[in-house]
Design an enzyme around this catalytic site. Structure first.
Site, PDB file in Angstrom:
ATOM      1  N   CYS A  22       0.694  -1.288   0.110  1.00  0.00           N
ATOM      2  CA  CYS A  22      -0.060  -0.132   0.124  1.00  0.00           C
ATOM      3  C   CYS A  22       0.948   1.444   0.062  1.00  0.00           C
ATOM      4  O   CYS A  22       0.283   2.322  -0.302  1.00  0.00           O
ATOM      5  CB  CYS A  22      -0.973   0.083   1.028  1.00  0.00           C
ATOM      6  N   HIS A  60      -2.750   7.149   2.429  1.00  0.00           N
ATOM      7  CA  HIS A  60      -3.409   5.776   1.974  1.00  0.00           C
ATOM      8  C   HIS A  60      -4.550   5.761   2.565  1.00  0.00           C
ATOM      9  O   HIS A  60      -4.854   5.819   3.856  1.00  0.00           O
ATOM     10  CB  HIS A  60      -2.347   4.691   2.535  1.00  0.00           C
ATOM     11  N   ASN A  62     -10.301  -0.109   0.097  1.00  0.00           N
ATOM     12  CA  ASN A  62      -8.703   0.117  -0.018  1.00  0.00           C
ATOM     13  C   ASN A  62      -8.162  -0.450  -1.312  1.00  0.00           C
ATOM     14  O   ASN A  62      -8.271  -1.716  -1.303  1.00  0.00           O
ATOM     15  CB  ASN A  62      -8.197  -0.535   1.324  1.00  0.00           C
TER      16      ASN A  62
HETATM   17  N1  ACO Z   1     -18.740  -8.057   9.466  1.00  0.00           N
HETATM   18  C1  ACO Z   1     -19.211  -8.282  10.762  1.00  0.00           C
HETATM   19  N2  ACO Z   1     -18.648  -8.677  11.642  1.00  0.00           N
HETATM   20  C2  ACO Z   1     -17.258  -8.762  11.659  1.00  0.00           C
HETATM   21  C3  ACO Z   1     -16.531  -8.370  10.478  1.00  0.00           C
HETATM   22  C4  ACO Z   1     -17.539  -7.943   9.222  1.00  0.00           C
HETATM   23  N3  ACO Z   1     -16.853  -7.745   7.926  1.00  0.00           N
HETATM   24  N4  ACO Z   1     -15.462  -8.652  10.470  1.00  0.00           N
HETATM   25  C5  ACO Z   1     -15.076  -8.897  11.744  1.00  0.00           C
HETATM   26  N5  ACO Z   1     -16.277  -9.043  12.495  1.00  0.00           N
HETATM   27  C6  ACO Z   1     -16.475  -9.260  13.712  1.00  0.00           C
HETATM   28  C7  ACO Z   1     -15.430 -10.203  14.280  1.00  0.00           C
HETATM   29  O1  ACO Z   1     -15.716 -11.440  14.064  1.00  0.00           O
HETATM   30  C8  ACO Z   1     -15.621 -10.177  15.714  1.00  0.00           C
HETATM   31  O2  ACO Z   1     -16.582 -10.762  16.399  1.00  0.00           O
HETATM   32  P1  ACO Z   1     -16.619 -11.367  17.823  1.00  0.00           P
HETATM   33  O3  ACO Z   1     -16.575 -10.213  18.599  1.00  0.00           O
HETATM   34  O4  ACO Z   1     -17.606 -12.124  18.027  1.00  0.00           O
HETATM   35  O5  ACO Z   1     -15.544 -12.043  17.877  1.00  0.00           O
HETATM   36  C9  ACO Z   1     -15.986  -8.405  15.839  1.00  0.00           C
HETATM   37  O6  ACO Z   1     -16.468  -8.257  14.669  1.00  0.00           O
HETATM   38  C10 ACO Z   1     -14.733  -7.754  16.270  1.00  0.00           C
HETATM   39  O7  ACO Z   1     -13.599  -7.733  15.107  1.00  0.00           O
HETATM   40  P2  ACO Z   1     -12.311  -7.409  15.305  1.00  0.00           P
HETATM   41  O8  ACO Z   1     -11.371  -7.983  14.248  1.00  0.00           O
HETATM   42  O9  ACO Z   1     -11.889  -7.225  16.705  1.00  0.00           O
HETATM   43  O10 ACO Z   1     -12.652  -5.976  14.846  1.00  0.00           O
HETATM   44  P3  ACO Z   1     -12.044  -4.362  14.899  1.00  0.00           P
HETATM   45  O11 ACO Z   1     -12.787  -3.640  15.778  1.00  0.00           O
HETATM   46  O12 ACO Z   1     -10.691  -4.745  15.130  1.00  0.00           O
HETATM   47  O13 ACO Z   1     -12.161  -3.812  13.510  1.00  0.00           O
HETATM   48  C11 ACO Z   1     -10.898  -3.722  11.390  1.00  0.00           C
HETATM   49  C12 ACO Z   1     -11.580  -4.867  12.362  1.00  0.00           C
HETATM   50  C13 ACO Z   1     -11.884  -2.783  10.980  1.00  0.00           C
HETATM   51  C14 ACO Z   1     -10.084  -4.541  10.402  1.00  0.00           C
HETATM   52  C15 ACO Z   1      -9.914  -2.914  12.343  1.00  0.00           C
HETATM   53  O14 ACO Z   1      -8.943  -3.720  13.069  1.00  0.00           O
HETATM   54  C16 ACO Z   1      -9.138  -2.001  11.427  1.00  0.00           C
HETATM   55  O15 ACO Z   1      -9.766  -0.928  10.875  1.00  0.00           O
HETATM   56  N6  ACO Z   1      -7.803  -2.242  11.083  1.00  0.00           N
HETATM   57  C17 ACO Z   1      -7.181  -1.372  10.260  1.00  0.00           C
HETATM   58  C18 ACO Z   1      -6.681  -2.527   9.544  1.00  0.00           C
HETATM   59  C19 ACO Z   1      -6.880  -1.808   7.867  1.00  0.00           C
HETATM   60  O16 ACO Z   1      -7.534  -1.021   7.393  1.00  0.00           O
HETATM   61  N7  ACO Z   1      -6.446  -2.718   6.858  1.00  0.00           N
HETATM   62  C20 ACO Z   1      -6.266  -2.491   5.799  1.00  0.00           C
HETATM   63  C21 ACO Z   1      -5.346  -2.945   5.040  1.00  0.00           C
HETATM   64  S1  ACO Z   1      -3.770  -2.517   5.813  1.00  0.00           S
HETATM   65  C22 ACO Z   1      -3.167  -1.271   5.035  1.00  0.00           C
HETATM   66  O17 ACO Z   1      -3.691  -0.827   4.127  1.00  0.00           O
HETATM   67  C23 ACO Z   1      -2.006  -0.690   5.678  1.00  0.00           C
END
Ligand code: ACO
Length: 321
Positions: A115, A248, A278
């Site tokens: 990215c 990004h 993304n």
């Molecule tokens: N829909 C519904 N529920 C979901 C989804 C979905 N798409 N994905 C995960 N969940 C659930 C999980 O199973 C979990 O359920 P549980 O509590 O019953 O176990 C709950 O939601 C929480 O999951 P987490 O993974 O802990 O959620 P989090 O609050 O961390 O959010 C996210 C996840 C959005 C990915 C967050 O960590 C984030 O924004 N991270 C940044 C990473 C990113 O943007 N990456 C992009 C690529 S990297 C880059 O470009 C640099």
């Protein structure tokens, strides 16, 4: 003899025709528009057709950038394509783009920094131009991340989209790229990866993206803040000098947290992740092109472009348009 600098003289982008909303995804996986919008700000993304490749998307974005620069493909003497989803193991996507553009002989290569790829490619092209050996570079970010997603993994599949963005960079006596910094730390390779390879005709490891979302979130916000400040220091400028911040486009919460850490008003941040998802190396040039075409980014504006991605890699470039 006056010093040589590089300037962005044209921008272009391209999105595949197929629009996929969060509600569309909720029909095939256990997710909802409410969850995706609240956690990421993403409402929709575009997905390439099965026969559409990164070089196809790059070709359309490149044509648009060349038109906006008033250049033809034969003016280009350097093609750099940032991608982690190349058409083939080889030849490079840059060589395939060169073929589609119908030009011969100029230097062409891919750059892989996930990215951060576009910011890495822009900083690289800037240095090639400043060396005096190249005068007109086509710098492209192009991705079909839909190909490396596990569509059964709701934790990652909802985050990404396909697309391409491009700029034309030419030699100039006044600076356009004011400064840039590039960094990487392979110690963080595990928190975002596609840990697979082709060997003996088989995929060894996994061909799908895996991610520790919370670790990525914290890492991204910290280094986007640091890279912007380091670049400003290099240029002898301050945050108040930035007209627009284009980080990004990973998710809206990362963008908002970055602006807050930098003490910038969120109205100065260009956001396209809500509409594009993304798009990895394509996200920054796509967002730049959108903001140029809708009239927000104008000639003379100072724009801070920032990348962060797998590797981990990160960097920034301060650009005077
Ligand atoms: N829909 C519904 N529920 C979901 C989804 C979905 N798409 N994905 C995960 N969940 C659930 C999980 O199973 C979990 O359920 P549980 O509590 O019953 O176990 C709950 O939601 C929480 O999951 P987490 O993974 O802990 O959620 P989090 O609050 O961390 O959010 C996210 C996840 C959005 C990915 C967050 O960590 C984030 O924004 N991270 C940044 C990473 C990113 O943007 N990456 C992009 C690529 S990297 C880059 O470009 C640099």
């Amino acid at each position: 003899m006056s010093r040589i600098y590089s300037r962005i003289v044209g921008t272009g982008s391209y999105l595949p025709a197929k629009l996929v909303t969060n509600d569309d995804l909720a029909k095939t996986m256990d997710t909802s528009d409410e969850w995706i919008s609240a956690r990421t700000g993403i409402r929709q993304r575009y997905i390439a057709e099965p026969d559409q490749t990164s070089s196809d998307l790059a070709f359309e974005a490149a044509k648009n950038a060349l038109v906006s620069a008033g250049k033809s493909a034969s003016d280009v003497d350097l093609i750099l394509v940032a991608t982690s989803t190349p058409d083939f193991v080889f030849p490079s996507t840059a060589c395939l783009l060169q073929k589609k553009l119908g030009v011969h002989g100029c230097a062409a290569f891919d750059l892989q920094a996930v990215c951060s790829g576009f910011v890495y490619a822009l900083a690289t092209a800037d240095k090639f131009i400043r060396s005096g050996q190249h005068k007109c570079a086509l710098v492209v970010g192009a991705e079909v991340f839909s190909r490396i997603l596990d569509w059964n993994d709701r934790g990652t599949a909802v985050l990404f989209g396909d697309g391409a963005g491009a700029v034309v960079l030419t030699a100039d006596s006044t600076p356009g790229i004011l400064g840039s910094v590039l960094h990487a730390d392979g110690a963080y390779s595990d928190i975002l990866s596609v840990p697979g390879n082709v060997c003996g005709g088989k995929v060894i490891g996994s061909p799908f993206l895996q991610m520790d979302g919370q670790a990525v979130f914290k890492f991204a916000v910290r280094v986007l803040d640091e890279a912007a400040r380091e670049t400003l220091d290099q240029c002898g400028l301050t945050i108040a000098d930035i007209d627009w911040l284009i980080p990004h486009q990973a998710n809206v919460r990362i963008l908002e947290a970055t602006a807050k850490r930098l003490g910038m008003d969120s109205s100065k941040v260009i956001i396209t992740v809500d509409r594009h998802g993304n798009t990895s190396a394509a996200s920054v040039p796509l967002a730049l092109d959108v903001a140029v075409r809708d009239g927000r980014v104008r000639p003379g504006h100072k724009v801070m472009l920032e990348g962060v991605g797998g590797g981990f890699t990160w960097g920034a470039a301060l650009v005077q348009m």
